[in-house]
Every structure is written in C-alpha cells, then in structure tokens.
Design an enzyme around this catalytic site. Structure first.
Site, PDB file in Angstrom:
ATOM      1  N   ASP A 211       1.109  -1.329   0.125  1.00 21.69           N
ATOM      2  CA  ASP A 211      -0.062  -0.051   0.040  1.00 21.69           C
ATOM      3  C   ASP A 211       1.002   1.426  -0.073  1.00 21.69           C
ATOM      4  O   ASP A 211       2.164   1.160  -0.013  1.00 21.69           O
ATOM      5  CB  ASP A 211      -0.811   0.068   1.144  1.00 21.69           C
ATOM      6  N   GLY A 237       4.232   1.623  -1.980  1.00 19.19           N
ATOM      7  CA  GLY A 237       4.180   1.798  -3.269  1.00 19.19           C
ATOM      8  C   GLY A 237       2.686   1.961  -3.652  1.00 19.19           C
ATOM      9  O   GLY A 237       1.749   1.656  -3.006  1.00 19.19           O
ATOM     10  N   PHE A 239      -0.126   0.683  -6.249  1.00 14.07           N
ATOM     11  CA  PHE A 239      -0.696  -0.439  -7.235  1.00 14.07           C
ATOM     12  C   PHE A 239      -1.071   0.282  -8.835  1.00 14.07           C
ATOM     13  O   PHE A 239      -1.282  -0.511  -9.656  1.00 14.07           O
ATOM     14  CB  PHE A 239      -1.943  -1.284  -6.558  1.00 14.07           C
ATOM     15  N   HIS A 257     -13.465  -1.974  -5.769  1.00 13.61           N
ATOM     16  CA  HIS A 257     -14.612  -0.967  -5.696  1.00 13.61           C
ATOM     17  C   HIS A 257     -14.673   0.419  -5.529  1.00 13.61           C
ATOM     18  O   HIS A 257     -15.630   1.353  -5.600  1.00 13.61           O
ATOM     19  CB  HIS A 257     -15.793  -1.705  -4.645  1.00 13.61           C
TER      20      HIS A 257
END
Length: 347
Positions: A211, A237, A239, A257
């Site tokens: 994350d 980091g 995604f 979501h």
C-alpha cells in the site's frame, strides 16, 4: 390498469399502514448514530461479563446515566442489546459484534459510520446523484484518501473500520484454502489486518503487503501484534505503478470498488503483469445481484457513490472487468455476510 398498478406497487403488509412502515426507514440515521455511540463508549465491552444496570454501565464509560439509558433502550429495540427489568441491559449476538476484544468485530465500522466526516459526506448524497461526483469531495474539498493523509485522527477511525471489515470478511470466508499457497500478496491491504488473519491461520505461509508508504507504516503494529511480522514483507508503493512479483495468490480486499472501470483495469493489469501464470487472484467484494432481489450490496454501493469514483459490481460486471485485465473469473464464493470472494486466474 389495475393489474399493472399491482405489479408496480411495492409489497406491503395489510396490518402495517404505509406511514408506519416508512417512518422507521426515515429514522434509520438515528439508529446508526445510537449504535455508533454505544460502540465508541465501549458499552459492549462493559457488558461482556453479563447484564449490568444502566447506572453501572454509565459509571464505567463516563456517561450521563439518564441520557445513556435513552440511547440503550433504542438500540435494544433493534436487537443490538436486550433490555431486562430494572433498566438492566445484556448483549445479544449483534451486540457481541461491538466488542473490541473479539473477532469478528464491527466496532470500528460502527464508529466510522457515526463519525463527523462520514456524516458530512452523506449529507451531500443529493449533489452526488445529480453530478456523479463523490459526495466526500463535495463535503471535504478533496478525495477521501488524500483527506486521510492530512487528518490522522480520522484516518485512524477509517483504519478501524477497515480492520472491522477485514475481520468480518476473514471470519465468513476463512474456509478458503490459503494453505495451498506459498506466498500471498495483499494488494492495497491498508494496515494489514486481513493479511494478518490469513498468516495467523497458516503458519507455513508468507505474505507481502502493498500500500502507499504512509499507509503501510500503520501496518507494523498490526502485523507484530498478530505475531506474523517475521513472515510478511511490507512494501510501500502504488498499485497503479507496480505490484510485487512472484506471489502464488494476489488478494485485493475492498479495493476495486473504490475505482471506476478504467482505473480498476489499471490495477488488475498490474497484478496480471506481476503474477506467475499459475497464480490466483481473489477480490474480496460484495457482489450485487443481477436481478431486483434485496441485497446489502446495494446499500454498500451507495457508500462507494458517496466516498469514491467506484461502485459495487454484479458478477457479469466483474467478468467484464477481469476479461479486460487478462484474467478469467472462475467462481464467486458467497458468505453469510455481504462480502464474497471473486476468484480469477490468468486467461
């Protein structure tokens, strides 16, 4: 004409007038606030040893006993507590979920739903519906996750909610065979609560937590508290840029979501680029029914409308999203709660 009208009218009970059915729904926000107060005060922890009079509960949680009684009797009407003779209260199975010393626990989620910043965002739902913009931005002037970086106390409340969600998802989907993997990567895993649950249950498993750098800093005490820090690599980091390579399973819990389809595909394509061909992808998400049947996932979809640019998706929408990302949906594993595991493999 009569037949058409009867098909369109919602089902109602002949014994309950329409206004009597609608009034509790209009006051649903009152119930949320009352439950949130009970959660924040720690009432369920006080009642863990058995029923207590309201005066004793108030003394334990530093509250005004007559006012606390007015709140407790309301949540008792909704099954969260049981009111006994003599203004005594006891836990119900729902109330047990507000304890802070058990798992699963929804205390963090109840606190979050009653928080000032969450209420402020929901007050802009009408503008969200009109514009398509997240209500959180309209309320606070910046996207949700940017806001948390500059409001650490509110970020801690949100972390507590995500820990609640992780504990509930893990409890209901704990039967999944994570033991067949050697390494599990939790992508966008926040403070690591979900990954910690998986690693705790599988001593031979190693983990990778990804994350943003400021987010994973909050994971170290969670992983250490679960006794799994030595088996978990923590990576700071994005995604949207790169995902750690070589894991046997990639878990994304309550991640896609938060993003529209194009941004979700960016995330999933990065996962596909990093994963070996044999690896499995698991999305921990509610799945909205394709038909009109009632579902809590529809309410959770409004939460994403308020908070983010994303949405909750149907199975067919997940299939399309995964197909665009070089993945193939293999099955949806339902649970007793709102969340499911959407399993996919490389195409």
């Amino acid at each position: 004409m009569t037949d058409t009208a009867s098909e369109l009218d919602p089902p109602t009970s002949a014994e309950v007038p329409a206004e009597a059915a609608l009034m509790p729904l209009l006051m649903g926000g009152f119930v949320t606030q009352a439950i949130s107060v009970v959660a924040r005060l720690g009432v369920a922890d006080v009642l863990a040893g058995g029923p207590r009079p309201v005066e004793e509960i108030a003394a334990e949680v530093d509250a005004h006993a007559p006012s606390l009684y007015r709140v407790l009797r309301v949540v008792a009407d909704f099954g969260v507590l049981a009111e006994l003779p003599g203004r005594r209260f006891a836990l119900t199975p729902q109330g047990e979920l507000l304890r802070g010393d058990r798992s699963p626990s929804l205390r963090g989620l109840a606190t979050h739903f009653g928080s000032h910043f969450h209420r402020a965002a929901w007050s802009h739902l009408l503008e969200s519906v009109r514009s398509g913009e997240p209500a959180f931005v309209l309320a606070h002037g910046e996207p949700q996750f940017d806001y948390y970086r500059t409001h650490p106390e509110d970020a801690a409340v949100f972390d507590g909610a995500m820990t609640s969600v992780a504990s509930a998802i893990y409890a209901t989907l704990g039967a999944y065979d994570f033991g067949r993997f050697g390494t599990v990567a939790d992508i966008g895993g926040g403070n690591g609560a979900y990954l910690a649950g998986i690693l705790s249950s599988h001593p031979g498993l190693r983990g990778i937590l990804l994350d943003l750098p400021d987010v994973v800093e909050r994971a170290h005490p969670v992983l250490a508290g679960a006794g799994v820090a030595d088996r978990c690599e923590v990576v700071g980091g994005s995604f949207f840029e790169k995902v750690p390579a070589g894991a046997d399973a990639y878990v994304l819990t309550a991640v896609v979501h938060d993003w529209d389809d194009d941004r979700s595909v960016e995330i999933l394509r990065n996962v596909r680029a990093a994963m070996p061909d044999h690896a499995t992808v698991l999305l921990g998400e509610p799945v909205v029914p394709d038909g009109p049947e009632p579902s809590v996932a529809k309410l959770l979809d409004l939460e994403t409308l308020v908070g983010t640019t994303g949405r909750q998706r149907t199975r067919s929408e997940f299939e399309e999203l995964l197909e665009r990302s070089g993945l193939r949906l293999t099955r949806v594993i339902d649970s007793s709660g709102p969340d499911s595991l959407v399993e996919a493999v490389a195409r």
